[in-house]
Design a protein around this motif. Structure first.
Motif, PDB file in Angstrom:
ATOM      1  N   ALA A   1       0.808  -1.223   0.000  1.00 33.27           N
ATOM      2  CA  ALA A   1       0.000   0.000   0.000  1.00 33.27           C
ATOM      3  C   ALA A   1       0.839   1.269   0.000  1.00 33.27           C
ATOM      4  N   GLU A   2       2.166   1.130   0.067  1.00 28.65           N
ATOM      5  CA  GLU A   2       3.034   2.307   0.131  1.00 28.65           C
ATOM      6  C   GLU A   2       2.978   3.104  -1.165  1.00 28.65           C
ATOM      7  N   LYS A   3       2.816   4.412  -1.050  1.00 27.50           N
ATOM      8  CA  LYS A   3       2.767   5.273  -2.225  1.00 27.50           C
ATOM      9  C   LYS A   3       4.158   5.421  -2.819  1.00 27.50           C
ATOM     10  N   VAL A   4       4.220   5.396  -4.132  1.00 24.77           N
ATOM     11  CA  VAL A   4       5.495   5.535  -4.841  1.00 24.77           C
ATOM     12  C   VAL A   4       5.594   6.944  -5.403  1.00 24.77           C
ATOM     13  N   TYR A   5       6.705   7.618  -5.135  1.00 24.10           N
ATOM     14  CA  TYR A   5       6.892   8.999  -5.571  1.00 24.10           C
ATOM     15  C   TYR A   5       7.848   9.062  -6.754  1.00 24.10           C
ATOM     16  N   GLY A   6       7.712  10.129  -7.544  1.00 21.99           N
ATOM     17  CA  GLY A   6       8.649  10.358  -8.632  1.00 21.99           C
ATOM     18  C   GLY A   6       8.225   9.802  -9.974  1.00 21.99           C
ATOM     19  N   HIS A   7       6.921   9.579 -10.196  1.00 25.87           N
ATOM     20  CA  HIS A   7       6.407   9.138 -11.510  1.00 25.87           C
ATOM     21  C   HIS A   7       7.068   7.837 -11.961  1.00 25.87           C
ATOM     22  N   ARG A   8       7.275   6.910 -11.030  1.00 27.05           N
ATOM     23  CA  ARG A   8       7.950   5.652 -11.353  1.00 27.05           C
ATOM     24  C   ARG A   8       7.074   4.722 -12.194  1.00 27.05           C
ATOM     25  N   GLU A   9       5.767   4.822 -12.037  1.00 28.58           N
ATOM     26  CA  GLU A   9       4.871   3.916 -12.756  1.00 28.58           C
ATOM     27  C   GLU A   9       5.079   4.017 -14.267  1.00 28.58           C
ATOM     28  N   ALA A  10       5.303   5.235 -14.747  1.00 28.06           N
ATOM     29  CA  ALA A  10       5.521   5.426 -16.188  1.00 28.06           C
ATOM     30  C   ALA A  10       6.788   4.716 -16.654  1.00 28.06           C
ATOM     31  N   LYS A  11       7.812   4.660 -15.783  1.00 25.71           N
ATOM     32  CA  LYS A  11       9.045   3.962 -16.134  1.00 25.71           C
ATOM     33  C   LYS A  11       8.805   2.458 -16.234  1.00 25.71           C
ATOM     34  N   VAL A  12       8.005   1.921 -15.325  1.00 24.75           N
ATOM     35  CA  VAL A  12       7.680   0.495 -15.381  1.00 24.75           C
ATOM     36  C   VAL A  12       6.921   0.186 -16.669  1.00 24.75           C
ATOM     37  N   ASP A  13       5.962   1.055 -17.008  1.00 26.31           N
ATOM     38  CA  ASP A  13       5.217   0.874 -18.264  1.00 26.31           C
ATOM     39  C   ASP A  13       6.175   0.829 -19.454  1.00 26.31           C
ATOM     40  N   LYS A  14       7.151   1.731 -19.452  1.00 30.78           N
ATOM     41  CA  LYS A  14       8.107   1.795 -20.566  1.00 30.78           C
ATOM     42  C   LYS A  14       8.895   0.498 -20.693  1.00 30.78           C
ATOM     43  N   ILE A  15       9.346  -0.052 -19.556  1.00 30.82           N
ATOM     44  CA  ILE A  15      10.138  -1.278 -19.583  1.00 30.82           C
ATOM     45  C   ILE A  15       9.365  -2.414 -20.244  1.00 30.82           C
ATOM     46  N   PHE A  16       8.123  -2.620 -19.825  1.00 30.58           N
ATOM     47  CA  PHE A  16       7.369  -3.764 -20.351  1.00 30.58           C
ATOM     48  C   PHE A  16       6.817  -3.492 -21.749  1.00 30.58           C
ATOM     49  N   ARG A  17       6.611  -2.237 -22.069  1.00 29.45           N
ATOM     50  CA  ARG A  17       6.211  -1.895 -23.447  1.00 29.45           C
ATOM     51  C   ARG A  17       7.360  -2.176 -24.409  1.00 29.45           C
ATOM     52  N   THR A  18       8.575  -1.822 -24.000  1.00 29.42           N
ATOM     53  CA  THR A  18       9.742  -2.079 -24.836  1.00 29.42           C
ATOM     54  C   THR A  18      10.006  -3.580 -24.954  1.00 29.42           C
ATOM     55  N   TYR A  19       9.893  -4.288 -23.850  1.00 32.50           N
ATOM     56  CA  TYR A  19      10.136  -5.735 -23.874  1.00 32.50           C
ATOM     57  C   TYR A  19       9.174  -6.442 -24.828  1.00 32.50           C
ATOM     58  N   ALA A  20       7.943  -5.968 -24.877  1.00 34.59           N
ATOM     59  CA  ALA A  20       6.961  -6.579 -25.778  1.00 34.59           C
ATOM     60  C   ALA A  20       7.333  -6.378 -27.244  1.00 34.59           C
ATOM     61  N   ARG A  21       8.072  -5.324 -27.535  1.00 39.65           N
ATOM     62  CA  ARG A  21       8.461  -5.018 -28.917  1.00 39.65           C
ATOM     63  C   ARG A  21       9.748  -5.704 -29.332  1.00 39.65           C
ATOM     64  N   LEU A  22      10.562  -6.137 -28.371  1.00 49.04           N
ATOM     65  CA  LEU A  22      11.858  -6.719 -28.674  1.00 49.04           C
ATOM     66  C   LEU A  22      11.740  -8.214 -28.955  1.00 49.04           C
ATOM     67  N   ASP A  23      12.682  -8.727 -29.736  1.00 50.66           N
ATOM     68  CA  ASP A  23      12.771 -10.163 -29.968  1.00 50.66           C
ATOM     69  C   ASP A  23      14.004 -10.745 -29.289  1.00 50.66           C
ATOM     70  N   ARG A  24      14.540 -10.024 -28.305  1.00 53.80           N
ATOM     71  CA  ARG A  24      15.728 -10.466 -27.576  1.00 53.80           C
ATOM     72  C   ARG A  24      15.617  -9.989 -26.134  1.00 53.80           C
ATOM     73  N   ASN A  25      16.690 -10.181 -25.365  1.00 59.77           N
ATOM     74  CA  ASN A  25      16.700  -9.754 -23.967  1.00 59.77           C
ATOM     75  C   ASN A  25      16.532  -8.238 -23.843  1.00 59.77           C
ATOM     76  N   LEU A  26      16.061  -7.816 -22.683  1.00 62.11           N
ATOM     77  CA  LEU A  26      16.026  -6.396 -22.334  1.00 62.11           C
ATOM     78  C   LEU A  26      16.791  -6.220 -21.030  1.00 62.11           C
ATOM     79  N   GLY A  27      17.818  -5.375 -21.047  1.00 64.49           N
ATOM     80  CA  GLY A  27      18.579  -5.076 -19.845  1.00 64.49           C
ATOM     81  C   GLY A  27      18.195  -3.715 -19.291  1.00 64.49           C
ATOM     82  N   VAL A  28      18.021  -3.639 -17.969  1.00 69.84           N
ATOM     83  CA  VAL A  28      17.653  -2.394 -17.294  1.00 69.84           C
ATOM     84  C   VAL A  28      18.587  -2.195 -16.105  1.00 69.84           C
ATOM     85  N   MET A  29      19.339  -1.093 -16.115  1.00 69.14           N
ATOM     86  CA  MET A  29      20.220  -0.758 -15.002  1.00 69.14           C
ATOM     87  C   MET A  29      19.616   0.392 -14.212  1.00 69.14           C
ATOM     88  N   LEU A  30      19.573   0.243 -12.896  1.00 69.86           N
ATOM     89  CA  LEU A  30      19.063   1.282 -12.002  1.00 69.86           C
ATOM     90  C   LEU A  30      20.223   1.752 -11.135  1.00 69.86           C
TER      91      LEU A  30
END
Length: 361
Positions: free
Chosen positions: A52-81
Motif C-alpha cells: 500500500a506504500e505510495k510511490v513517488y517520482g512518476h515511477r509507474e511510467a518507467k515500469v510501463d516503458k520497460i514492459f512496453r519495450t520488452y513486448a516489442r523486442l525479440d531479444r533480452n532487455l537489460g535495465v540498469m538502475l
C-alpha cells in the motif's frame, strides 16, 4: 508410500511422492541457491510487492516503458538502475517484479556469486532476473572493491544471444564499480535509469502525505533544507515521523536526527556580473565542514576567467533555500594571477543531483 525416480546425467535419484515435475518454470518468485554438493537450484520465496506504500517520482511510467519495450523486442532487455542508497531503487525493483508476475513472468533473484552461475541462468525459461547491488555481489576488479573481475562473465548472457528472452534488471550504487563493457552499452542494457535525490517539490508532496498534521511553514522549511543537503527517502521517512504534529519544529528535528552532511556534494556555481554575463560550472565541495580551510573554484568561458577561494564558514544559507558566497569574502585572481578588473556581483551555489537536474527534464 510410492517413490519417484528422477534420472539425470546417468544418475538416478529417489524422491518421495511429493515431487512434482513441471514442463516449464511455475509462476512465482525464486532465489538462486548454490550448494557445493547439489549445485544450483531455485528456492521459492515470497513475491516482491509494493503493497500500500505510495510511490513517488512518476515511477509507474518507467515500469510501463520497460514492459512496453520488452513486448516489442525479440531479444533480452537489460535495465540498469543507479543511484545512492535510499533513493528508491529497491522499491522500483519491487514494482517491476510485481508487474512481471501480473504478466505471467517468473521472477528470479540472484544474490550470491558462484562459478557456473551464468550457465545455470541460461537454462531458465523466459523470466525476470534481478541482481540487487550488482557491483557488490559481482566485483569489477577495479575501484575500491578489490578482487577478480566477476562481472564480465555475464557479457554473453546480457548480449541476448540465448534462444530464450529474459529481462535482466540490476541495481547499482556506484557506476564507477561497474565494468566498462556494461556501462554505455545499450546492446546489453537498453535502459540506464538514474535515481536522483528528491527535490523540494518531492519533499513537499511526501510530507503532505506522510505528515498531514505538520505545520505548513515547517514543511516548507524541510523543502528548503533539501536545497542545501541531499535528502534520501530514508531521511524523509524519519523526518515525516517526527514532524507529524502541529507543534513540531523542523530545526529541532533535524538537529537531533541522524542526518548529517559529511560527504562532499556536487554544486553548480554561478558567478553573475553586472552586465548580465555568467560564469558557471559544476564542482564537488564539502560546505558543511565549517573550517578555515579554503575551497578553490575555477570558472571560465571564452571571454573571461575567474579563480577564487573561500572559507566554508563564510557561505550563507539564505532563508529562501538559496546558497551564496559574499563576494567580499573571496580571494580572486584572473588567469594572469592578478586581481581581476571586475568582480562578479553575486556568486551562488545550487545543489546538483536532485530531480530537477535529472533526465526527467
Amino acid at each position: 508410500m510410492s517413490s519417484t525416480y528422477i534420472e539425470t546425467g546417468g544418475q538416478v535419484r529417489v524422491y518421495d511422492s511429493a515431487v512434482k515435475a513441471h514442463d516449464c518454470l511455475p509462476l512465482g518468485t525464486y532465489r538462486v541457491r548454490f550448494s557445493s554438493k547439489e549445485g544450483f537450484s531455485l528456492v521459492r520465496i515470497a513475491d516482491l510487492q509494493v503493497g500500500a506504500e505510495k510511490v513517488y517520482g512518476h515511477r509507474e511510467a518507467k515500469v510501463d516503458k520497460i514492459f512496453r519495450t520488452y513486448a516489442r523486442l525479440d531479444r533480452n532487455l537489460g535495465v540498469m538502475l543507479s543511484g545512492n542508497k535510499g533513493q528508491g531503487k529497491s522499491m522500483f525493483l519491487r514494482m517491476v517484479a510485481e508487474r512481471a508476475i501480473s504478466q505471467g513472468l517468473p521472477v528470479i533473484v540472484v544474490s550470491e556469486d558462484a562459478d557456473g552461475i551464468v550457465d545455470f541462468l541460461d537454462t531458465l525459461d523466459e523470466c525476470l532476473v534481478i541482481f540487487d547491488e550488482f557491483e557488490k555481489v559481482f566485483t569489477s576488479g577495479r575501484g575500491h572493491l578489490a578482487g577478480p573481475n566477476r562481472q564480465n562473465q555475464f557479457l554473453t548472457l546480457f548480449d541476448g544471444m540465448s534462444s530464450v528472452r529474459r529481462i535482466y534488471c540490476v541495481t547499482v550504487n556506484d557506476v564507477q564499480d561497474v565494468s566498462h563493457y556494461i556501462v554505455n552499452r545499450p546492446g546489453r542494457f537498453h535502459y540506464h535509469m538514474r535515481f536522483d535525490y528528491p527535490g523540494p517539490d518531492e519533499v513537499r508532496e511526501y510530507l503532505a502525505d506522510q505528515a498531514p498534521h505538520a505545520a505548513a511553514s515547517e514543511v516548507e522549511n524541510a523543502a528548503l533544507f533539501s536545497r542545501r543537503v541531499n535528502l534520501t527517502y530514508d531521511h524523509l521517512r524519519a523526518i515525516a515521523f517526527e514532524m507529524n504534529h502541529p507543534e513540531a519544529r523542523f530545526s529541532e528535528i533535524v538537529e537531533d536526527l541522524n542526518i548529517k552532511a559529511i560527504e562532499p556534494s556536487t554544486y553548480r556555481i554561478e558567478a553573475k556580473y553586472v552586465d548580465g554575463s555568467i560564469l558557471a560550472d559544476e564542482t564537488v565541495l564539502n560546505l558543511h565542514e565549517r573550517s578555515d580551510v579554503h575551497r578553490s573554484v575555477e570558472l571560465r568561458n571564452t571571454q573571461r576567467s575567474l579563480f577564487f577561494s573561500f572559507a566554508p564558514r563564510d557561505v550563507v544559507f539564505e532563508d529562501d533555500g538559496n546558497i551564496s558566497i559574499p563576494v567580499s569574502k573571496i580571494d580572486a585572481m584572473d588567469e594572469d594571477e592578478e586581481i581581476p578588473d571586475e568582480l562578479p556581483a553575486r556568486i551562488t551555489l545550487t545543489l546538483v543531483g536532485q530531480t530537477s537536474y535529472s533526465f526527467e527534464r
